[in-house]
Design a protein around this motif. Structure first.
Motif, mmCIF file in Angstrom:
data_model
loop_
_atom_site.group_PDB
_atom_site.id
_atom_site.type_symbol
_atom_site.label_atom_id
_atom_site.label_comp_id
_atom_site.label_asym_id
_atom_site.label_seq_id
_atom_site.Cartn_x
_atom_site.Cartn_y
_atom_site.Cartn_z
ATOM 1 N N GLU A 109 0.843 -1.187 0.000
ATOM 2 C CA GLU A 109 0.000 0.000 0.000
ATOM 3 C C GLU A 109 0.881 1.240 0.000
ATOM 4 O O GLU A 109 1.921 1.269 0.650
ATOM 5 C CB GLU A 109 -0.874 0.001 1.256
ATOM 6 C CG GLU A 109 -1.934 -1.054 1.285
ATOM 7 C CD GLU A 109 -2.769 -0.960 2.553
ATOM 8 O OE1 GLU A 109 -3.090 0.162 2.983
ATOM 9 O OE2 GLU A 109 -3.081 -2.016 3.112
ATOM 10 N N LEU A 138 2.151 4.939 1.048
ATOM 11 C CA LEU A 138 2.148 5.639 2.326
ATOM 12 C C LEU A 138 1.053 6.692 2.336
ATOM 13 O O LEU A 138 0.695 7.244 1.299
ATOM 14 C CB LEU A 138 3.502 6.301 2.559
ATOM 15 C CG LEU A 138 4.682 5.364 2.772
ATOM 16 C CD1 LEU A 138 5.976 6.165 2.857
ATOM 17 C CD2 LEU A 138 4.502 4.527 4.016
ATOM 18 N N ALA A 139 0.553 6.980 3.517
ATOM 19 C CA ALA A 139 -0.453 8.028 3.669
ATOM 20 C C ALA A 139 0.145 9.371 3.267
ATOM 21 O O ALA A 139 1.355 9.579 3.410
ATOM 22 C CB ALA A 139 -0.921 8.077 5.124
ATOM 23 N N ALA A 169 3.328 11.080 4.999
ATOM 24 C CA ALA A 169 4.194 10.105 5.667
ATOM 25 C C ALA A 169 5.561 9.973 5.003
ATOM 26 O O ALA A 169 6.566 9.796 5.687
ATOM 27 C CB ALA A 169 3.510 8.740 5.730
ATOM 28 N N ALA A 213 -3.462 8.391 10.304
ATOM 29 C CA ALA A 213 -3.155 7.705 9.040
ATOM 30 C C ALA A 213 -1.647 7.658 8.803
ATOM 31 O O ALA A 213 -1.113 6.626 8.379
ATOM 32 C CB ALA A 213 -3.855 8.410 7.880
ATOM 33 N N GLU A 218 -0.143 5.064 11.302
ATOM 34 C CA GLU A 218 -0.432 3.688 10.886
ATOM 35 C C GLU A 218 0.371 3.315 9.644
ATOM 36 O O GLU A 218 0.848 2.195 9.521
ATOM 37 C CB GLU A 218 -1.933 3.525 10.655
ATOM 38 C CG GLU A 218 -2.720 3.561 11.946
ATOM 39 C CD GLU A 218 -4.232 3.556 11.740
ATOM 40 O OE1 GLU A 218 -4.701 3.603 10.579
ATOM 41 O OE2 GLU A 218 -4.943 3.528 12.764
ATOM 42 N N SER A 219 0.527 4.248 8.755
ATOM 43 C CA SER A 219 1.279 4.002 7.530
ATOM 44 C C SER A 219 2.752 3.744 7.834
ATOM 45 O O SER A 219 3.355 2.817 7.301
ATOM 46 C CB SER A 219 1.122 5.217 6.608
ATOM 47 O OG SER A 219 1.724 5.008 5.374
ATOM 48 N N ARG A 265 3.798 0.272 9.417
ATOM 49 C CA ARG A 265 3.791 -0.944 8.605
ATOM 50 C C ARG A 265 5.230 -1.341 8.261
ATOM 51 O O ARG A 265 6.041 -0.485 7.913
ATOM 52 C CB ARG A 265 3.025 -0.715 7.292
ATOM 53 C CG ARG A 265 1.556 -0.452 7.488
ATOM 54 C CD ARG A 265 0.803 -0.486 6.160
ATOM 55 N NE ARG A 265 1.534 0.028 5.038
ATOM 56 C CZ ARG A 265 1.221 1.133 4.356
ATOM 57 N NH1 ARG A 265 0.195 1.855 4.707
ATOM 58 N NH2 ARG A 265 1.940 1.514 3.314
ATOM 59 N N ALA A 293 6.909 -0.017 5.097
ATOM 60 C CA ALA A 293 7.155 1.424 4.967
ATOM 61 C C ALA A 293 8.639 1.759 4.995
ATOM 62 O O ALA A 293 9.028 2.859 4.692
ATOM 63 C CB ALA A 293 6.434 2.186 6.078
#
Length: 99
Positions: free
Chosen positions: A20, A22-23, A26, A86, A89-90, A93, A96
Motif C-alpha cells: 500500500e 504511504l499516507a 508520511a 493515518a 499507521e502508515s 507498517r 514502509a
C-alpha cells in the motif's frame, strides 16, 4: 538465472507492487527519520522502532505543545488528528521502510 533466484526476484517485485502507498505526508517523515526498526544513524528517532500509537501520541504532543522541538511542532500542527493517525499507521507498517 536459477529457478530459485528467479522466483525470489518475482516475489520481491510482487511484494513491492502490492504494498500500500504511504499516507499523504508520511513519505516526508522518512527524509529525516529512518524506518528500519532498530538503531538510527541520523540522530532522529527510528520510526520503525515505534508503534502506530507511539507515533500518533508524539505527533499529538508536538501539536499541543506538550513536547518541545524545533521543527516537529511546526510540522505536526499541519496535520489533523485523522491525518496524524493515518501517517502513524502508515509508518508503522513493516513495508514502509525505505528500499
Amino acid at each position: 538465472m536459477t529457478a530459485l533466484a528467479t522466483s525470489g526476484l518475482i516475489l520481491l517485485v510482487a511484494n513491492r507492487a502490492s504494498a500500500e502507498p504511504l499516507a499523504p505526508g508520511a513519505a516526508s517523515c522518512l527524509a529525516c527519520h529512518e524506518n528500519r526498526g532498530g538503531a538510527t544513524t541520523s540522530g532522529f528517532p527510528d520510526l520503525g522502532a515505534l508503534s502506530a500509537q507511539e507515533i500518533e501520541a508524539a505527533l499529538a504532543a508536538y501539536r499541543s505543545g506538550r513536547r518541545d522541538g524545533t521543527v516537529m511542532p511546526r510540522i505536526a500542527k499541519g496535520f489533523s488528528d485523522v491525518e496524524a493517525r493515518a501517517i502513524a499507521e502508515s509508518l508503522a507498517r513493516p513495508e514502509a521502510a525505505p528500499r
